[in-house]
Structures are given as C-alpha cells and as structure tokens.
Design an enzyme around this catalytic site. Structure first.
Site, mmCIF file in Angstrom:
data_model
loop_
_atom_site.group_PDB
_atom_site.id
_atom_site.type_symbol
_atom_site.label_atom_id
_atom_site.label_comp_id
_atom_site.label_asym_id
_atom_site.label_seq_id
_atom_site.Cartn_x
_atom_site.Cartn_y
_atom_site.Cartn_z
ATOM 1 N N ASP A 160 -13.759 -2.057 2.517
ATOM 2 C CA ASP A 160 -13.142 -2.236 3.697
ATOM 3 C C ASP A 160 -13.660 -1.938 4.906
ATOM 4 O O ASP A 160 -14.627 -2.818 5.648
ATOM 5 C CB ASP A 160 -11.716 -1.402 3.652
ATOM 6 C CG ASP A 160 -10.824 -1.469 4.773
ATOM 7 O OD1 ASP A 160 -11.181 -2.179 5.540
ATOM 8 O OD2 ASP A 160 -9.737 -1.065 4.433
ATOM 9 N N LYS A 181 -0.949 -0.976 -4.392
ATOM 10 C CA LYS A 181 -2.075 0.013 -4.120
ATOM 11 C C LYS A 181 -1.852 1.412 -3.802
ATOM 12 O O LYS A 181 -1.043 1.588 -2.863
ATOM 13 C CB LYS A 181 -3.110 -0.789 -2.758
ATOM 14 C CG LYS A 181 -3.966 0.177 -2.129
ATOM 15 C CD LYS A 181 -4.438 -0.892 -1.143
ATOM 16 C CE LYS A 181 -4.757 -0.145 0.261
ATOM 17 N NZ LYS A 181 -5.555 -0.945 1.115
ATOM 18 N N LEU A 182 -2.450 2.418 -4.277
ATOM 19 C CA LEU A 182 -2.449 3.730 -4.339
ATOM 20 C C LEU A 182 -3.546 4.199 -3.478
ATOM 21 O O LEU A 182 -4.584 3.969 -3.737
ATOM 22 C CB LEU A 182 -2.249 4.591 -5.770
ATOM 23 C CG LEU A 182 -1.348 4.156 -6.846
ATOM 24 C CD1 LEU A 182 -1.653 4.931 -7.872
ATOM 25 C CD2 LEU A 182 0.019 4.007 -6.276
ATOM 26 N N LYS A 183 -3.036 5.104 -2.295
ATOM 27 C CA LYS A 183 -3.996 5.732 -1.638
ATOM 28 C C LYS A 183 -4.568 6.737 -2.428
ATOM 29 O O LYS A 183 -3.573 7.658 -2.980
ATOM 30 C CB LYS A 183 -3.252 6.119 -0.266
ATOM 31 C CG LYS A 183 -3.126 4.973 0.706
ATOM 32 C CD LYS A 183 -4.588 4.376 1.426
ATOM 33 C CE LYS A 183 -3.964 3.572 2.371
ATOM 34 N NZ LYS A 183 -5.424 2.878 2.988
ATOM 35 N N GLY A 237 -4.268 -4.855 5.573
ATOM 36 C CA GLY A 237 -3.291 -4.829 6.717
ATOM 37 C C GLY A 237 -3.441 -3.498 7.586
ATOM 38 O O GLY A 237 -4.204 -2.501 6.946
ATOM 39 N N ASP A 294 -7.327 3.040 -3.078
ATOM 40 C CA ASP A 294 -8.106 2.899 -1.787
ATOM 41 C C ASP A 294 -8.342 4.423 -1.252
ATOM 42 O O ASP A 294 -7.580 5.075 -1.277
ATOM 43 C CB ASP A 294 -7.288 2.173 -0.686
ATOM 44 C CG ASP A 294 -8.015 2.059 0.731
ATOM 45 O OD1 ASP A 294 -9.245 2.445 0.671
ATOM 46 O OD2 ASP A 294 -7.211 1.478 1.843
ATOM 47 N N SER A 329 1.031 -1.026 0.071
ATOM 48 C CA SER A 329 -0.041 -0.012 0.036
ATOM 49 C C SER A 329 0.908 1.178 0.099
ATOM 50 O O SER A 329 1.841 1.381 0.947
ATOM 51 C CB SER A 329 -0.929 -0.041 1.142
ATOM 52 O OG SER A 329 -1.699 1.189 1.494
ATOM 53 N N GLU A 336 -11.140 0.679 -3.580
ATOM 54 C CA GLU A 336 -11.470 0.281 -2.279
ATOM 55 C C GLU A 336 -12.298 1.262 -1.564
ATOM 56 O O GLU A 336 -11.666 2.495 -1.608
ATOM 57 C CB GLU A 336 -10.333 -0.416 -1.355
ATOM 58 C CG GLU A 336 -10.511 -0.663 -0.114
ATOM 59 C CD GLU A 336 -8.901 -0.976 0.554
ATOM 60 O OE1 GLU A 336 -8.108 -1.373 -0.461
ATOM 61 O OE2 GLU A 336 -8.860 -1.184 1.589
ATOM 62 N N LYS A 376 -10.075 -7.671 7.268
ATOM 63 C CA LYS A 376 -9.155 -7.521 8.019
ATOM 64 C C LYS A 376 -9.350 -8.263 9.293
ATOM 65 O O LYS A 376 -10.493 -7.689 9.760
ATOM 66 C CB LYS A 376 -9.024 -5.771 8.091
ATOM 67 C CG LYS A 376 -8.164 -5.274 7.214
ATOM 68 C CD LYS A 376 -8.222 -3.571 7.659
ATOM 69 C CE LYS A 376 -7.230 -3.030 6.424
ATOM 70 N NZ LYS A 376 -7.693 -1.606 6.434
HETATM 71 O O1 SMG Z 1 -0.491 -2.985 6.766
HETATM 72 O O2 SMG Z 1 0.186 -2.125 4.775
HETATM 73 C C1 SMG Z 1 -0.422 -2.163 5.791
HETATM 74 C C2 SMG Z 1 -1.482 -0.811 5.864
HETATM 75 C C3 SMG Z 1 -2.368 -1.128 4.290
HETATM 76 O O3 SMG Z 1 -3.424 0.794 3.314
HETATM 77 C C4 SMG Z 1 -3.276 -0.008 4.363
HETATM 78 N N1 SMG Z 1 -4.352 0.028 5.368
HETATM 79 O O4 SMG Z 1 -7.676 1.267 4.713
HETATM 80 O O5 SMG Z 1 -6.543 -0.529 4.053
HETATM 81 C C5 SMG Z 1 -6.584 0.559 4.694
HETATM 82 C C6 SMG Z 1 -5.253 1.011 5.488
HETATM 83 C C7 SMG Z 1 -5.751 1.289 6.668
HETATM 84 C C8 SMG Z 1 -4.421 1.869 7.621
HETATM 85 S S1 SMG Z 1 -4.113 3.069 7.021
HETATM 86 C C9 SMG Z 1 -3.300 3.912 8.554
HETATM 87 MG MG MG Z 2 -8.453 0.185 2.905
#
Ligand code: SMG
Ligand code: MG
Length: 369
Positions: free
Chosen positions: A240, A162-164, A292, A190, A136, A215, A264
């Site tokens: 999610d 995965k790009l935020k 994650g 996401d 991510s 997502e 999760k």
């Molecule tokens: O554990 O690599 C990881 C984090 C992956 O992007 C991630 N988690 O919304 O999926 C999600 C986020 C939630 C935590 S962001 C602080």
């Molecule tokens: Mg997410």
C-alpha cells in the site's frame, strides 16, 4: 476546457466510531474538497490526506497550502486545454504531494466528464456495474469487542474482512476471527508498516490462517526487505504505502516485493496513474484491489468506478457510507448483497447535498484564475 476558478472547501465529518490503526486513532475526518468551476459547469475532487502526517508525509493543511501556492497557479498556463492529462503533466515538476495533486486532477476530470456526459466508470474502462465490498476493521481493546464488530459487518453483507494489526495485536485476533467465522471467510490483515524484517518468523505464524494477503508489513521505503520477507512467508505480501507511482509498482513486481497491490488513487496522484498501475499489474498477472481513505461519497464514487476495472479481482475497502459516517455529504452508498453499484451518471455520478455540505463546512477559499 477553461477553468475560471477553484474553491478549496474544508469539511468536518465526525466518525461513527474511532478507527484505530498501528499509527494512530481517527475520530473525525477533516476533509479538503476541491471544486473546479468552468463556464459550462463544475467538478469535484476529494483530498484524502489525513490531519496528521502519520499514514504518509502528507497532511490536509499541507495539501491545501501546496495547492494554493504551487499547483493551482499552474492551471492558467493550460488556458483552454485544461483536461486531466494536461493537469497531470503540468503538476509533474513539483515533487511528491500526490494527494493534493490527485484532488485537483480528479476535480478537473469530473468537470471534463460531466461536460462530455461520460461517467468515471466508462472513462476508466469499468467492465462491471457493481463491485464486491470489503471492510477494514480497526484495532480494538479486546478480542470479544473485535468479534462483535466483525459479526456486525458480516451481517451487513461485507464479503471480505481486513483486520488492522500491529505488534501485540496480530496472531491472536486473526486466530480468534478465523475460529469464530470459519475457513470460508475472506480474511486479510494490514500492518501499516508496523514491523521490521526481524519479525519475519513471527509474521510467518499468520501463514496458518489462510489469509488472502498481508498488507504493508514493513516500512514504506523498504522494497528490498519486503522482497526478503515475501520469500519467508506463504501469505502473499501486498503493498500500500510503498507504491506511489507506476514506477514503484514496476520496481516492487520486479523485485518480488509484492504479489498483490492495493491501489489508492490519492496515494498515487490520481485516477490516471491508478489506471496505469492497474494496466501494468494486469500485464504482469498481479491482482489489484481498491484501497480506501475514509472517503465521503465524492471520493467513494470514483473509487467504486475504479474498482470495477477488470484487474480489480479482489474485494476493495470500498465500504458503504455508513461504515464511517452517520450522514454522508452525497446520497449514501448502501450495500446490496455485499456490493455497491457503480455510479452511471456523468462524471462522479454523485453530487454533494447542498444543505448537508454547508452544515459540515468549516472554511472556504476561492481562487480566481
Ligand atoms: O476507507 O475503509 C476505508 C479505510 C481503509 O484501512 C483503510 N485504510 O492503510 O489501507 C490503509 C488505511 C489507511 C487509512 S487509516 C486512517
Ligand atoms: Mg493499508
């Protein structure tokens, strides 16, 4: 199994780099660990609640409080029969607090499996000995910075990026990554609930980039609107934050709010519920993948075991330890050929390294049962 006491331990883990999402920036991980002690041994659970209630309503101080005040005091009632299912049942009358419940249930399950010499993977029904890993990638200040980060992760072997995203950081970064790394790159985004249905036409511009999924584009409690959005997008919608139980997953599938689900364990109250959601999704032909929460090696071990179940057909956010931490509290999880091995030892199959754990510990609390 009789539980004689429980330790609540807080550790402070600096992140190697800030991790920015649509709801905030993480620079350190303040993690609550639950250690269950029995006459035969112990078990560990990691609470994935963040410091502040921005990803969801839970936060780490609140999780510790509800564990101490309400959840742990239910355990003596179970006396000799404290297995993970009994714990799940005993905690059910308390609403919400899924991450706190998950940590306690996981610690009990770990102790139980260590005592019967069974691994999490075998217990949950894993059918693979390694899992493909995605990563991510947080929101960055500029596109060149993002491209450098993605290039580094691809060089490390990650099989999916995965790009935020958030309003103002969506189509342009996705286009740039697609153009630079080509059509074969497995790519998804996401939004962490940063959009509204009014953004549907804008989000449809992402359809041009052949994403695996988008997502959680809309608010956590907006299943009906996610269904409406899904009808307007070619990109599959994955949920999610909206999914906190098997019932939520069933509702989302029935409504057409999600065609893919991010599982999760912390968000849904533990590995038993995670397994139930997996089974439900398999029955409905809905692909799942393991999310994650910047876990240490303890939480990561259990996630990798879960991700090896047959319905986990998409790479998860199961990165190596070095994605977030210079030093993990367990032996580090290291990618080999873009995969992580599923631990095979009893329970989680990993344990904290005492010296490292002590070094990062900020407080401990012992609750005698
Ligand atoms: O554990 O690599 C990881 C984090 C992956 O992007 C991630 N988690 O919304 O999926 C999600 C986020 C939630 C935590 S962001 C602080
Ligand atoms: Mg997410």
């Amino acid at each position: 199994m009789k539980i004689t006491g429980i330790e609540l331990r807080r550790i402070a883990m600096p992140l190697r780099a800030p991790f920015r999402t649509s709801f905030g920036v993480e620079t350190d991980r303040d993690v609550l660990l639950v250690r269950v002690v029995t006459p035969e041994g112990e078990g560990w659970g990691e609470c994935v609640a963040m410091s502040e209630p921005r990803y969801c309503s839970e936060y780490v101080d609140g999780a510790q409080d509800v564990l101490r005040r309400f959840l742990i005091p239910e355990l003596p009632e179970l006396s000799e029969s404290a297995d993970a299912f009994a714990v799940k049942r005993a905690l059910k009358p308390f609403k919400g607090h899924k991450m706190a419940k998950a940590a306690l249930e996981t610690a009990v399950l770990d102790a139980q499996l260590r005592s019967t010499n069974q691994s999490f993977g075998t217990y949950l029904g894993a059918d693979r000995d390694r899992v493909p890993c995605g990563v991510s990638v947080g929101i960055m200040d500029s596109i060149p910075e993002l491209l450098d980060a993605v290039e580094g992760f691809i060089a490390e072997g990650y099989v999916r990026i995965k790009l935020k995203i958030e309003p103002g950081w969506d189509v342009a970064p996705v286009r740039a990554v697609r153009e630079r790394f080509g059509d074969d790159l497995l790519l998804q985004v996401d939004a962490n609930a940063a959009y509204t249905l009014a953004d549907a036409r804008h989000l449809a511009k992402l359809d041009a980039f052949d994403l695996l999924l988008i997502e959680q584009p809309l608010a956590d409690d907006d299943l009906v609107q996610h269904a409406a959005l899904a009808r307007q997008l070619a990109t599959p919608v994955c949920l999610d934050e909206s999914i906190e139980s098997a019932e939520d997953a069933a509702a989302a599938i029935t409504l057409g709010a999600a065609s893919i689900i991010n599982i999760k364990p912390g968000r849904v109250g533990g590995y038993l519920e995670a397994k139930a959601i997996h089974d439900l999704c398999v029955a409905h032909g809905v692909p799942v993948w393991c999310g994650g929460m910047l876990e240490t090696g303890l939480g990561r071990a259990a996630n990798v075991a879960l991700a090896a179940l047959p319905g986990f057909t998409l790479p998860g956010d199961t990165s190596g330890s070095s994605r977030y931490f210079a030093t993990d509290i367990t032996a580090p999880f290291e990618l080999a050929d873009g995969h992580l091995d599923v631990p095979t030892g009893p329970g989680l199959g990993v344990a904290p390294v005492t010296d490292i754990l002590d070094e990062v510990t900020t407080s401990t609390e012992w609750i005698k049962l």
